[in-house]
Write a protein that holds these residues in place. Structure first.
Motif, PDB file in Angstrom:
ATOM      1  N   SER A   1       0.824  -1.197   0.000  1.00 49.41           N
ATOM      2  CA  SER A   1       0.000   0.000   0.000  1.00 49.41           C
ATOM      3  C   SER A   1       0.863   1.253   0.000  1.00 49.41           C
ATOM      4  O   SER A   1       0.600   2.212  -0.705  1.00 49.41           O
ATOM      5  CB  SER A   1      -0.924  -0.015   1.223  1.00 49.41           C
ATOM      6  OG  SER A   1      -1.695   1.151   1.274  1.00 49.41           O
TER       7      SER A   1
ATOM      8  N   ARG B   1       0.949   4.198  -2.928  1.00 47.85           N
ATOM      9  CA  ARG B   1       0.634   5.593  -2.641  1.00 47.85           C
ATOM     10  C   ARG B   1       1.827   6.498  -2.946  1.00 47.85           C
ATOM     11  O   ARG B   1       1.671   7.632  -3.365  1.00 47.85           O
ATOM     12  CB  ARG B   1       0.217   5.743  -1.181  1.00 47.85           C
ATOM     13  CG  ARG B   1      -1.089   5.042  -0.864  1.00 47.85           C
ATOM     14  CD  ARG B   1      -1.558   5.378   0.538  1.00 47.85           C
ATOM     15  NE  ARG B   1      -2.698   4.563   0.911  1.00 47.85           N
ATOM     16  CZ  ARG B   1      -3.932   4.786   0.516  1.00 47.85           C
ATOM     17  NH1 ARG B   1      -4.175   5.796  -0.295  1.00 47.85           N
ATOM     18  NH2 ARG B   1      -4.930   4.009   0.897  1.00 47.85           N
TER      19      ARG B   1
ATOM     20  N   GLY C   1      -8.812   9.583  -5.092  1.00 49.55           N
ATOM     21  CA  GLY C   1      -9.208   8.770  -3.952  1.00 49.55           C
ATOM     22  C   GLY C   1      -8.100   7.903  -3.401  1.00 49.55           C
ATOM     23  O   GLY C   1      -8.320   7.141  -2.463  1.00 49.55           O
TER      24      GLY C   1
ATOM     25  N   VAL D   1      -6.839   5.244  -4.534  1.00 49.04           N
ATOM     26  CA  VAL D   1      -7.431   3.903  -4.557  1.00 49.04           C
ATOM     27  C   VAL D   1      -6.343   2.841  -4.635  1.00 49.04           C
ATOM     28  O   VAL D   1      -5.394   2.948  -5.420  1.00 49.04           O
ATOM     29  CB  VAL D   1      -8.398   3.775  -5.754  1.00 49.04           C
ATOM     30  CG1 VAL D   1      -8.863   2.333  -5.933  1.00 49.04           C
ATOM     31  CG2 VAL D   1      -9.598   4.700  -5.549  1.00 49.04           C
ATOM     32  N   ASP D   2      -6.480   1.819  -3.803  1.00 48.56           N
ATOM     33  CA  ASP D   2      -5.544   0.692  -3.800  1.00 48.56           C
ATOM     34  C   ASP D   2      -6.009  -0.443  -4.702  1.00 48.56           C
ATOM     35  O   ASP D   2      -5.200  -1.081  -5.372  1.00 48.56           O
ATOM     36  CB  ASP D   2      -5.375   0.148  -2.380  1.00 48.56           C
ATOM     37  CG  ASP D   2      -4.778   1.175  -1.438  1.00 48.56           C
ATOM     38  OD1 ASP D   2      -3.707   1.706  -1.761  1.00 48.56           O
ATOM     39  OD2 ASP D   2      -5.397   1.443  -0.390  1.00 48.56           O
TER      40      ASP D   2
ATOM     41  N   SER E   1     -11.250  -3.788   3.855  1.00 45.17           N
ATOM     42  CA  SER E   1     -11.857  -2.502   3.521  1.00 45.17           C
ATOM     43  C   SER E   1     -11.409  -1.387   4.457  1.00 45.17           C
ATOM     44  O   SER E   1     -11.647  -0.208   4.172  1.00 45.17           O
ATOM     45  CB  SER E   1     -13.384  -2.622   3.556  1.00 45.17           C
ATOM     46  OG  SER E   1     -13.830  -3.063   4.825  1.00 45.17           O
TER      47      SER E   1
ATOM     48  N   THR F   1      -8.151   1.128   0.262  1.00 42.19           N
ATOM     49  CA  THR F   1      -9.226   1.884  -0.382  1.00 42.19           C
ATOM     50  C   THR F   1      -9.653   1.100  -1.617  1.00 42.19           C
ATOM     51  O   THR F   1      -8.881   0.951  -2.569  1.00 42.19           O
ATOM     52  CB  THR F   1      -8.752   3.288  -0.789  1.00 42.19           C
ATOM     53  OG1 THR F   1      -8.308   3.986   0.378  1.00 42.19           O
ATOM     54  CG2 THR F   1      -9.885   4.064  -1.443  1.00 42.19           C
TER      55      THR F   1
END
Length: 317
Positions: free
Chosen positions: A5, A9, A193, A195-196, A240, A244
């Protein structure tokens, strides 16, 4: 998962800068990258690989006893050879079954029986002049690419980019999405967002033969995936909460052409991967493995993509 993650990012500011440049560029209709169609797809040359199905094998031929010779009086030499061939075993059975069937029939009935079997075998095969080698598409149609035409962002209502929650009560009380996650419609949404994981439906079904449930799967799984992203009793995490995750909608498919559909699936999967998000594709039939893996190779390079193959039938594509 935490390390992955972080790495995703960390790469996103670069992607975000790229997206700003895209937004400032003139808006045009979204099209797939130009892909040269292989000659074997348009019927100009034979397929460059073995197309024989290893599961379909003729059984060995049989020999017929002299006692049934009177029953074969009306048959030509070619028809007799067919009756003894492996192709006839599918209908006539073993040598014992064939002899029994011959003894029960008159010579006229035997000839009609053999001719019927020959007709079935012949009509199952491709016949030049009778059968089209491929499906002709109407290239003169002004809506030739309507199935994959994406609406320009300039036609959307103005909004801040980012995932869109659709539930009135958290993930509930709205249109069904994968795992009740928010939806994203563009690369801008994925980047904004952070998002992952983006779950993408691909209802491609033409490679599944008589099993026609693939096209309906993305709808059904949205209805029944309400528990997706919940606590995992083995990993002791709630995906969750540490990732993301969004529903990235369905990719359009051309129900007249698997090849054209694969080009577009590859484009949309690549679109997700380019943002650093992990694309999770819900099909669909086994042919989806090719555009999915190819899209990741487009982004990361072939030498950096590996496949863990559980049950995606490579023989299906």
């Amino acid at each position: 998962m935490t390390i992955d993650s972080f790495e995703l990012r960390a790469a996103k500011p670069v992607v975000a800068t790229t997206m700003v440049a895209i937004l400032l560029a003139p808006v045009t209709w979204a099209q797939d990258d130009t892909v040269q169609t292989p000659e074997y797809v348009v019927g100009e040359q034979a397929y460059p690989f073995d197309t024989n199905d290893p599961r379909v094998k003729d059984k060995p031929p049989i020999e017929l006893p002299d006692s049934v010779a009177p029953k074969l009086n009306l048959l030509t030499a070619e028809e007799i050879e067919f009756l003894k061939s492996g192709a006839a075993r599918r209908f006539a059975g073993s040598a014992e079954d064939t002899v029994e069937a011959l003894e029960e029939r008159t010579p006229e009935e035997v000839k009609a029986w053999v001719n019927a079997m020959q007709d079935v075998v012949a009509n199952n095969r491709y016949t030049e002049g009778r059968d089209l080698p491929n499906i002709p598409l109407n290239t003169e149609s002004p809506r030739f690419n309507a199935w994959r035409l994406q609406r320009p962002r300039s036609m959307d209502p103005e909004r801040e980019p980012g995932p869109l929650p659709l539930g009135r009560y958290g993930g509930y009380g709205g249109p069904p999405t994968f795992g009740r996650f928010a939806i994203a419609l563009s690369q801008e949404d994925l980047v904004a967002g952070e998002v992952d994981v983006a779950i993408l439906g691909a209802p491609l079904n033409m490679g599944s033969g008589w099993r026609d449930s693939g096209a309906q799967a993305t709808i059904d799984l949205r209805l029944f995936s309400w528990g997706m992203g919940g606590s995992d009793q083995y990993a002791l995490i709630k995906p969750s909460e540490v990732l993301t995750i969004v529903d990235y909608g369905d990719v359009a498919v051309d129900n007249s052409s698997t090849e054209r559909s694969m080009q577009h699936v590859r484009k949309i999967v690549r679109e997700v991967a380019e943002t650093g998000a992990i694309p999770m594709i819900v099909g669909g039939d086994h042919s989806l493995e090719y555009p999915n893996v190819a899209a990741l190779a487009d982004v990361y390079g072939k030498e950096k993509v590996s496949v863990i193959h559980f049950d995606s039938h490579y023989d299906a594509w």
